[in-house]
Design a protein around this motif. Structure first.
Motif, PDB file in Angstrom:
ATOM      1  N   ASP A   1      31.911  40.602  44.161  1.00 40.60           N
ATOM      2  CA  ASP A   1      33.242  41.226  44.142  1.00 40.60           C
ATOM      3  C   ASP A   1      34.333  40.161  44.125  1.00 40.60           C
ATOM      4  OD1 ASP A   1      32.210  43.755  44.100  1.00 40.60           O
ATOM      5  OD2 ASP A   1      32.467  44.131  46.242  1.00 40.60           O
ATOM      6  N   GLY A   2      34.173  39.125  44.960  1.00 38.65           N
ATOM      7  CA  GLY A   2      35.150  38.040  44.962  1.00 38.65           C
ATOM      8  C   GLY A   2      35.240  37.361  43.610  1.00 38.65           C
ATOM      9  N   LEU A   3      34.094  37.180  42.979  1.00 36.26           N
ATOM     10  CA  LEU A   3      34.050  36.584  41.642  1.00 36.26           C
ATOM     11  C   LEU A   3      34.773  37.470  40.632  1.00 36.26           C
ATOM     12  CD1 LEU A   3      33.019  34.498  39.610  1.00 36.26           C
ATOM     13  CD2 LEU A   3      30.806  35.682  39.615  1.00 36.26           C
ATOM     14  N   LEU A   4      34.538  38.773  40.698  1.00 32.60           N
ATOM     15  CA  LEU A   4      35.213  39.710  39.789  1.00 32.60           C
ATOM     16  C   LEU A   4      36.727  39.611  39.933  1.00 32.60           C
ATOM     17  CD1 LEU A   4      35.290  42.195  37.864  1.00 32.60           C
ATOM     18  CD2 LEU A   4      35.134  43.630  39.932  1.00 32.60           C
ATOM     19  N   PHE A   5      37.229  39.659  41.151  1.00 38.20           N
ATOM     20  CA  PHE A   5      38.677  39.612  41.372  1.00 38.20           C
ATOM     21  C   PHE A   5      39.267  38.277  40.905  1.00 38.20           C
ATOM     22  CE2 PHE A   5      37.615  42.542  45.132  1.00 38.20           C
ATOM     23  CZ  PHE A   5      37.769  43.671  44.351  1.00 38.20           C
ATOM     24  N   ALA A   6      38.561  37.185  41.179  1.00 34.43           N
ATOM     25  CA  ALA A   6      39.053  35.860  40.767  1.00 34.43           C
ATOM     26  C   ALA A   6      39.114  35.747  39.251  1.00 34.43           C
ATOM     27  CB  ALA A   6      38.162  34.764  41.349  1.00 34.43           C
ATOM     28  N   VAL A   7      38.114  36.290  38.561  1.00 30.39           N
ATOM     29  CA  VAL A   7      38.085  36.203  37.096  1.00 30.39           C
ATOM     30  C   VAL A   7      39.136  37.120  36.472  1.00 30.39           C
ATOM     31  CG1 VAL A   7      36.668  36.667  35.052  1.00 30.39           C
ATOM     32  CG2 VAL A   7      35.705  35.407  36.987  1.00 30.39           C
ATOM     33  N   ILE A   8      39.399  38.264  37.079  1.00 26.27           N
ATOM     34  CA  ILE A   8      40.489  39.111  36.585  1.00 26.27           C
ATOM     35  C   ILE A   8      41.809  38.338  36.655  1.00 26.27           C
ATOM     36  CG2 ILE A   8      41.867  41.179  37.045  1.00 26.27           C
ATOM     37  CD1 ILE A   8      39.303  42.561  37.973  1.00 26.27           C
ATOM     38  N   ALA A   9      42.028  37.645  37.779  1.00 25.44           N
ATOM     39  CA  ALA A   9      43.238  36.818  37.913  1.00 25.44           C
ATOM     40  C   ALA A   9      43.263  35.727  36.857  1.00 25.44           C
ATOM     41  CB  ALA A   9      43.300  36.211  39.318  1.00 25.44           C
ATOM     42  N   LEU A  10      42.106  35.112  36.609  1.00 24.41           N
ATOM     43  CA  LEU A  10      42.015  34.058  35.584  1.00 24.41           C
ATOM     44  C   LEU A  10      42.351  34.610  34.201  1.00 24.41           C
ATOM     45  CD1 LEU A  10      41.087  31.057  35.047  1.00 24.41           C
ATOM     46  CD2 LEU A  10      38.829  32.021  34.539  1.00 24.41           C
ATOM     47  N   TYR A  11      41.853  35.794  33.904  1.00 20.43           N
ATOM     48  CA  TYR A  11      42.119  36.403  32.599  1.00 20.43           C
ATOM     49  C   TYR A  11      43.607  36.708  32.412  1.00 20.43           C
ATOM     50  CZ  TYR A  11      42.241  39.847  28.861  1.00 20.43           C
ATOM     51  OH  TYR A  11      42.559  40.529  27.711  1.00 20.43           O
ATOM     52  N   ILE A  12      44.225  37.281  33.441  1.00 22.68           N
ATOM     53  CA  ILE A  12      45.667  37.579  33.345  1.00 22.68           C
ATOM     54  C   ILE A  12      46.458  36.287  33.139  1.00 22.68           C
ATOM     55  CG2 ILE A  12      47.667  38.570  34.532  1.00 22.68           C
ATOM     56  CD1 ILE A  12      45.684  40.391  36.041  1.00 22.68           C
ATOM     57  N   LEU A  13      46.057  35.228  33.831  1.00 22.44           N
ATOM     58  CA  LEU A  13      46.714  33.932  33.678  1.00 22.44           C
ATOM     59  C   LEU A  13      46.583  33.397  32.270  1.00 22.44           C
ATOM     60  CD1 LEU A  13      48.163  31.520  35.083  1.00 22.44           C
ATOM     61  CD2 LEU A  13      45.877  30.610  35.574  1.00 22.44           C
ATOM     62  N   SER A  14      45.462  33.684  31.613  1.00 22.00           N
ATOM     63  CA  SER A  14      45.206  33.142  30.272  1.00 22.00           C
ATOM     64  C   SER A  14      45.981  33.858  29.167  1.00 22.00           C
ATOM     65  CB  SER A  14      43.707  33.218  29.956  1.00 22.00           C
ATOM     66  OG  SER A  14      43.303  34.554  29.663  1.00 22.00           O
ATOM     67  N   LEU A  15      46.605  34.986  29.485  1.00 21.98           N
ATOM     68  CA  LEU A  15      47.240  35.802  28.448  1.00 21.98           C
ATOM     69  C   LEU A  15      48.504  35.170  27.889  1.00 21.98           C
ATOM     70  CD1 LEU A  15      46.799  39.382  30.002  1.00 21.98           C
ATOM     71  CD2 LEU A  15      45.494  38.343  28.124  1.00 21.98           C
ATOM     72  N   ASN A  16      49.233  34.413  28.737  1.00 21.80           N
ATOM     73  CA  ASN A  16      50.491  33.806  28.298  1.00 21.80           C
ATOM     74  C   ASN A  16      50.614  32.380  28.840  1.00 21.80           C
ATOM     75  OD1 ASN A  16      51.341  36.962  28.898  1.00 21.80           O
ATOM     76  ND2 ASN A  16      52.187  36.167  26.996  1.00 21.80           N
ATOM     77  N   THR A  17      51.270  31.537  28.078  1.00 27.33           N
ATOM     78  CA  THR A  17      51.531  30.182  28.565  1.00 27.33           C
ATOM     79  C   THR A  17      52.597  30.208  29.659  1.00 27.33           C
ATOM     80  OG1 THR A  17      53.138  29.862  26.771  1.00 27.33           O
ATOM     81  CG2 THR A  17      50.882  29.065  26.403  1.00 27.33           C
ATOM     82  N   LYS A  18      53.425  31.240  29.673  1.00 24.72           N
ATOM     83  CA  LYS A  18      54.411  31.441  30.729  1.00 24.72           C
ATOM     84  C   LYS A  18      54.304  32.878  31.231  1.00 24.72           C
ATOM     85  CE  LYS A  18      56.522  27.384  30.699  1.00 24.72           C
ATOM     86  NZ  LYS A  18      56.545  26.498  31.906  1.00 24.72           N
ATOM     87  N   SER A  19      53.652  33.067  32.361  1.00 26.11           N
ATOM     88  CA  SER A  19      53.442  34.415  32.895  1.00 26.11           C
ATOM     89  C   SER A  19      54.765  35.003  33.379  1.00 26.11           C
ATOM     90  CB  SER A  19      52.457  34.367  34.071  1.00 26.11           C
ATOM     91  OG  SER A  19      51.216  33.811  33.670  1.00 26.11           O
ATOM     92  N   ASN A  20      54.967  36.296  33.099  1.00 26.76           N
ATOM     93  CA  ASN A  20      56.173  36.956  33.607  1.00 26.76           C
ATOM     94  C   ASN A  20      55.962  37.389  35.061  1.00 26.76           C
ATOM     95  OD1 ASN A  20      54.862  39.557  33.660  1.00 26.76           O
ATOM     96  ND2 ASN A  20      55.267  39.749  31.450  1.00 26.76           N
ATOM     97  N   GLY A  21      56.986  37.952  35.656  1.00 19.87           N
ATOM     98  CA  GLY A  21      56.933  38.309  37.067  1.00 19.87           C
ATOM     99  C   GLY A  21      55.835  39.298  37.393  1.00 19.87           C
ATOM    100  N   TRP A  22      55.650  40.314  36.528  1.00 23.23           N
ATOM    101  CA  TRP A  22      54.618  41.308  36.776  1.00 23.23           C
ATOM    102  C   TRP A  22      53.226  40.699  36.659  1.00 23.23           C
ATOM    103  CZ3 TRP A  22      55.867  45.525  39.155  1.00 23.23           C
ATOM    104  CH2 TRP A  22      57.135  46.070  38.992  1.00 23.23           C
ATOM    105  N   GLN A  23      53.049  39.813  35.701  1.00 22.37           N
ATOM    106  CA  GLN A  23      51.742  39.153  35.560  1.00 22.37           C
ATOM    107  C   GLN A  23      51.446  38.274  36.774  1.00 22.37           C
ATOM    108  OE1 GLN A  23      52.473  37.336  31.729  1.00 22.37           O
ATOM    109  NE2 GLN A  23      51.158  38.804  30.684  1.00 22.37           N
ATOM    110  N   LEU A  24      52.469  37.542  37.249  1.00 26.55           N
ATOM    111  CA  LEU A  24      52.265  36.705  38.436  1.00 26.55           C
ATOM    112  C   LEU A  24      51.940  37.552  39.658  1.00 26.55           C
ATOM    113  CD1 LEU A  24      55.031  33.956  38.124  1.00 26.55           C
ATOM    114  CD2 LEU A  24      52.563  33.632  38.017  1.00 26.55           C
TER     115      LEU A  24
END
Length: 554
Positions: A138-161
């Motif tokens: 479960d911890g791995l799943l949550f961490a990778v979801i965060a990693l994926y959201i981070l990878s979507l943009n070179t500059k994350s917006n407020g909602w993504q952060l």
């Protein structure tokens, strides 16, 4: 057309393999230790109990509440089978998002088919883990979801952060070894997106953490949370599982380790008569380790291979960063992925980074892009990959703490509707039916000692104790509290004979496993006995209650 065709084939194969796990593998095997550890707590939460106040739990709580959701929404008939299927699907989602993250971070360097990488990541990471609820996955799943959201943009917006922060915190609240995940993401965001984004992430992190502490104070207390989640292990355990196990704990292959270190020099320097340089040596050592890790896979030594591969990737990224300091930010996603894999390996039992093999594999494909381009051969890749996949999946022929799959011919549907569709061996099925008949005879005020923590979930009853797995490190080092409740006249204890006679992974000194069960056996009044259990009621002798001394597992 060839690329599209290959992509279609690999994608279809990925979902076919996932279907095999869900429709076939998930049905076979039902051991009564780790499988029921998290479900025993989640069952309490599903019935209105609060963690730390109503029961003892030695880790942060997010997994317990996450898995309780499935107990609420999935049908009771076959529920545990569907929980396992759900966890297989979530693990596959984690693998998918990990590869997608790297293709976003490194679109030019990932030259292997992404679905082929997902297949390797899925099968190697799982091995014979049967996808029961577990904090690490479960911890791995949550961490990778965060990693994926981070990878979507070179500059994350407020909602993504905000979303990244939420999933980072969820990951860190699955187990203590994931506490470093938010810190890793903080440095990643600062390094890749600048100090302003990092400060915003830090603000969200503090805000969410304060909300969590407020919730803990409301449902239990900060004192209980700290009391139960700290001081369970020694620094020595962290030293071994986090560092020394990667270097010295290779009982089957220890003789090869010095040979690997020497070969990195002989193979790359002696023929060319070069002067020994630290960076070049690290680079060459990483290659030697990678080849050795790959070789181990053909001998089904996947657990050791995951450590060796982790070392290979670590040495490779260090050599590249030191050599090319100006492009440090380029390698930050790899460092973060290795941190996640390392966090998975910090464990009292399964201390390997194997669960995040996907992250290690994709990191290696980026770090060794040039080398792999020179030696890549599609036919060899397909043949070698197929052999490794078959060998990795073949470990499922002997599920964890179970008989070989050929002996798992007995349905658990008669034990409980929740266990419908699951198959086990005859002895295990008979033991569970024996327990079911004892509950019918003696009523719901029962305690199973020392193991089978999910008994109350299986039989739709409520636990009398603040802990259900009565091992020394699961009762907050307070056997007296457990024994006083067990000794009450209205309660009965079903002591497992397998604990006394010995079973897989049982300690030779039974008191090292459960002083509580040993005390019950020696001091409580025996009133009945069956093939699998001894039944006790009330305390007959008055020995002093045992004291648990905190010990290192190493």
């Amino acid at each position: 057309m060839k690329t599209i065709k290959a992509n279609t084939i690999y994608r279809s194969l990925f979902f076919l393999i996932l279907a095999v796990y869900c429709l076939f593998t998930a049905r076979y095997g039902f051991e009564t230790w780790d499988t029921g550890y998290i479900p025993s707590f989640s069952w309490r939460i599903a019935n209105g109990q609060d963690v730390y106040k109503d029961f003892v739990y030695k880790a942060p709580p997010s997994t317990l509440y996450f898995q309780a959701i499935f107990m609420k929404i999935l049908p009771e008939i076959g529920q545990f089978y569907f929980i396992k299927v759900t966890n297989y699907l979530l693990f596959a989602l984690q693998v998918f998002l990990a590869v997608k993250s790297f293709t976003n971070f490194y679109p030019q360097q990932i030259k292997f088919n992404k679905w082929a990488l997902m297949i390797l990541g899925l099968v190697i990471s799982l091995l014979n883990f049967t996808a029961y609820p577990w904090p690490t996955t479960d911890g791995l799943l949550f961490a990778v979801i965060a990693l994926y959201i981070l990878s979507l943009n070179t500059k994350s917006n407020g909602w993504q952060l905000m979303a990244i922060t939420f999933f980072c915190l969820m990951a860190s609240l699955t187990k203590q070894s994931f506490y470093l995940i938010p810190i890793g993401f903080l440095f990643t965001i600062i390094g890749m997106q600048g100090i302003k984004k990092g400060l915003l992430f830090f603000f969200y992190l503090v805000l969410f953490f304060l909300l969590f502490l407020s919730w803990v104070a409301y449902t239990s207390s900060i004192h209980e949370f700290l009391e139960q989640t700290t001081g369970q292990t020694h620094f020595k355990d962290l030293l071994f599982s986090g560092f020394l196990d990667y270097i010295i704990t290779y009982p089957k292959i220890v003789i090869f380790i010095p040979l690997l270190i020497i070969s990195a020099f002989l193979l790359f320097y002696f023929p060319k008569r070069k002067t020994l340089g630290t960076l070049e040596y690290l680079k060459n050592l990483s290659i030697v380790l990678l080849v050795f890790a790959l070789s181990l896979c053909f001998f089904r030594e996947f657990l050791f291979a995951s450590r060796i591969a982790m070392l290979s990737a670590s040495f490779a990224v260090i050599s590249k960063i030191v050599k090319d300091r100006k492009n440090f930010s380029y390698y930050i996603p790899i460092l973060l992925s290795l941190l996640i894999a390392w966090s998975c390996s910090i464990s009292m039992g399964y201390n390997y980074p194997i669960f995040f093999s996907t992250g290690i594999i994709v990191s290696i494909t980026v770090l060794f892009t040039e080398k792999l381009d020179k030696v890549y051969n599609q036919k060899v890749f397909i043949i070698a990959g197929s052999i490794i996949l078959v060998l990795a999946y073949s470990l499922n022929l002997k599920p964890y703490r179970e008989k070989p799959i050929s002996e798992l011919n007995y349905s658990l549907a008669d034990v409980s509707p929740k266990l419908k569709y699951l198959m086990t061996n005859k002895d295990n099925r008979d033991k569970l039916l024996d327990l079911k008949s004892l509950i019918k005879k003696y009523g719901n005020n029962y305690i199973v000692a020392p193991s089978f923590p999910m008994a109350h979930y299986v039989f739709n009853t409520q636990s009398l104790l603040p802990a259900d797995w009565l091992t020394n490190n699961e009762i907050n080092r307070d056997p007296e509290r457990i024994l006083k409740i067990a000794a009450q006249k209205e309660n009965v204890v079903f002591l497992e004979k397998s604990f006394l006679e010995g079973e897989e992974y049982m300690f030779e000194n039974r008191a090292d496993f459960s002083v509580t069960a040993v005390y019950i056996y020696k001091n409580f009044k025996k009133i009945d006995e069956t093939k699998h259990f001894i039944i006790f009621n009330t305390q007959e002798k008055n020995e002093a209650f045992p004291v648990i001394i905190r010990k290192s597992v190493h």
